[in-house]
Design an enzyme around this catalytic site. Sequence first.
Site, PDB file in Angstrom:
ATOM      1  N   ASP A 173      10.576   5.671  -9.821  1.00 57.56           N
ATOM      2  CA  ASP A 173      10.234   6.414 -11.033  1.00 57.56           C
ATOM      3  C   ASP A 173      11.104   7.652 -11.204  1.00 57.56           C
ATOM      4  O   ASP A 173      11.498   8.004 -12.323  1.00 57.56           O
ATOM      5  CB  ASP A 173       8.757   6.804 -11.018  1.00 57.56           C
ATOM      6  CG  ASP A 173       7.834   5.599 -11.183  1.00 57.56           C
ATOM      7  OD1 ASP A 173       8.323   4.543 -11.634  1.00 57.56           O
ATOM      8  OD2 ASP A 173       6.643   5.700 -10.851  1.00 57.56           O
TER       9      ASP A 173
ATOM     10  N   LYS B 229      -0.743  -4.360  -3.251  1.00 60.68           N
ATOM     11  CA  LYS B 229      -2.029  -3.794  -2.819  1.00 60.68           C
ATOM     12  C   LYS B 229      -2.129  -2.363  -3.351  1.00 60.68           C
ATOM     13  O   LYS B 229      -1.589  -1.439  -2.784  1.00 60.68           O
ATOM     14  CB  LYS B 229      -2.109  -3.818  -1.293  1.00 60.68           C
ATOM     15  CG  LYS B 229      -3.260  -3.027  -0.677  1.00 60.68           C
ATOM     16  CD  LYS B 229      -4.597  -3.687  -0.905  1.00 60.68           C
ATOM     17  CE  LYS B 229      -5.673  -3.102   0.013  1.00 60.68           C
ATOM     18  NZ  LYS B 229      -5.926  -1.678  -0.161  1.00 60.68           N
TER      19      LYS B 229
ATOM     20  N   SER C  29       0.812  -1.209   0.000  1.00 62.40           N
ATOM     21  CA  SER C  29       0.000   0.000   0.000  1.00 62.40           C
ATOM     22  C   SER C  29       0.851   1.267   0.000  1.00 62.40           C
ATOM     23  O   SER C  29       1.509   1.577  -0.987  1.00 62.40           O
ATOM     24  CB  SER C  29      -0.951  -0.060   1.203  1.00 62.40           C
ATOM     25  OG  SER C  29      -2.056   0.765   1.015  1.00 62.40           O
TER      26      SER C  29
END
Length: 696
Positions: A480, A494, A469
């Site tokens: 990224d 998740k 999460s």
Amino acid sequence: MKFRYLLLSAFLLLQSVSLVFASVREVPLDELQPTRSQRQSTLIILKVIDEYHYKKHQLNDEMSKAILDRYLTVLDPNKNFFMQGDYDRFAVVSDRLDDDLKEARLDSAFNIFRVYRQRVDERIDLALKLLEVDYDFTINESYQFDREKSPWATDKRDLDELWRKKVKSDILSLKLKDKPLDEIRSTLEKRYAGIQRRTRQMDSDDVFQIFINSYTLSLEPHTSYMSPRVSENFDISMRLSLEGIGAVLKNENEYTVVQRTVVGGPAALSGQVNPGDRIIGVAQDAQGEMEDVVGWRLQDVVDLIRGAKGTTVRLQLLPEDEGSTGRSKLVTLVRNEIKLEDQAAKKYIIEGLGGMGSTKIGVIDLPAFYRDFQGFSKGDENSTSTTRDVRRLLKELEAEGVDGVIIDLRQNGGGSLVEATELTGLFIPSGPVVQVKNASGNLDIERDPDPAQVYGGPLAVLVDRHSASASEIFAGAIQDYHRGIIIGEPTFGKGTVQTLVDLGRFVRYGDKNLGRLRLTMAQFFRINGGSTQFKGVVPDIIYPSAVQSDEQGERSLENALPWAQIRAVQYQSQGLGVLEPYLQKHQQRVKNDPGFTYLTQVETLLKEVREQHSVSLLEKDRVVEWDLREKRRKAEKNHFLTAIGLAPEPDESDEKTNRTDPVSDKDDPVARIMLNEAAHILADYIGGQSRAAMVN
């Protein structure tokens, strides 16, 4: 409107179909009838899901069949009670449950449950008689204890034989633990009678909750209904101070299983309670009688384990690597209040490892993404916050002269989205962090709110299969931006957002206490456009102990939403550089590393245990199997310990299994395997960057 969701913790998972709060009295069969409130709730649930659930679906004949299969699976997961004839009889309604739900007709579900209760009575009556049989454990036969994927028993004779072997196996398991026959029979009599009693105590609300969740969980695994009584108990649990052993539990077939331990709680500090362990017995204080809890409802086991701060509870555990029929161990824990500061971020420094030279690596251990929302709403500048704590720790580490920093997110199941966003902002100048897409297709982009970059030095993020999460949002953003090296195992996967919906808000008049729906209403996407859902975050450098298994993470959950991709947003990459040289150094270093060899051996053993579905009923074979597994496990662990210069483990003793002294991950040699290698990787990177700077 900004999405400021508090990601619900794994505690909410306890509100799934496995958690049923039955009444304390036996419910007459004629009382098991659907009520007007339940029919009203059905219509509201369908409307809310149709309008707000993230996954668009058709409630049709195909889903109707899935709902029936799931309902029967929840009632009889191991196919110990229903027969093929029952299934054929139920199949008549398999293509009309969709229409029944749309019109709030619940009679079919209740009819099936009444048959289930009858079958439980029949099976338990037989089991109690089978306890009186004198079994011959020199006969070479086996018992299939995992029948989830097996066909239904063809008839009563077939089911009788299955139960004969089940009772024989249960007796043998206790016999091998040196229990006298009278005690064995007494223990199993209570166990079997308890299954019957708890089934008879299930009332209309319990039946409705199980059935309606057979529908919601046919959509995806995180949407579920809580009856009014379950909702009330949930609120009470959330209001009470968190006192107990600090473990999140779930129900699997007959067992209560440790899903995870809470950092700072007695279970985690003991070093003796691990995810996957089965709780088969609970006793109070030092001399209290051990209650066999196999077959108990989850909430009953939770109630038995809970208690006042300072009191003692003893747990009989069946470790995950022992399977369902192996040796158990006794663990003694002192209940305590789990304080927020025990779960707060902590720092320490790694230096002096071979091959690292004089490089100093700072480590920030982050067990959760926590935030005092009430304090922030009041403007309290001292409110507890992950980002505030990490900001302070980063400055302290820099003052101590560290060359790089590792953020350790292992076992971090998530928490506040706000904190995940703001924490990312400490490591980047500014920019987007995560995209959130709701059921209507509207997209919201969460951005770093603070343009200041607190730490710009070498960075690594250590993750494992339990990082979920909010952890995945942070790790995904760092990856990224090419801001740091992601190291470890692919994360949980998740990537969806849930909210609690009070069904009473849709009712103008009459009873508004209809329970609540935990609804999946949005999905996270990384700034590169990929989702964290299902696949999780795949590290830049993956450890050899990593296992991509359908038995772990989101991939292990039925009907999990698939990975998806949307358009990327604009962001400025930080330029981490080529990582291939450091990957090669890592692979060479761990090739014969005793720590990673040990972790791989542990995974192999667990895989073998998970794939075992039957067990011998020949006593001598069962003993040999137990001894070989124990010798193998001990030999592998001791080989690792001696290889790193530590003393081997002593033989099992009461002193070891009853320990109550805290065990810190910082000092645990097994926990340090992954962390030390992450430090080596980051040190390699720092050295590589320094050499590149000198050349330039």
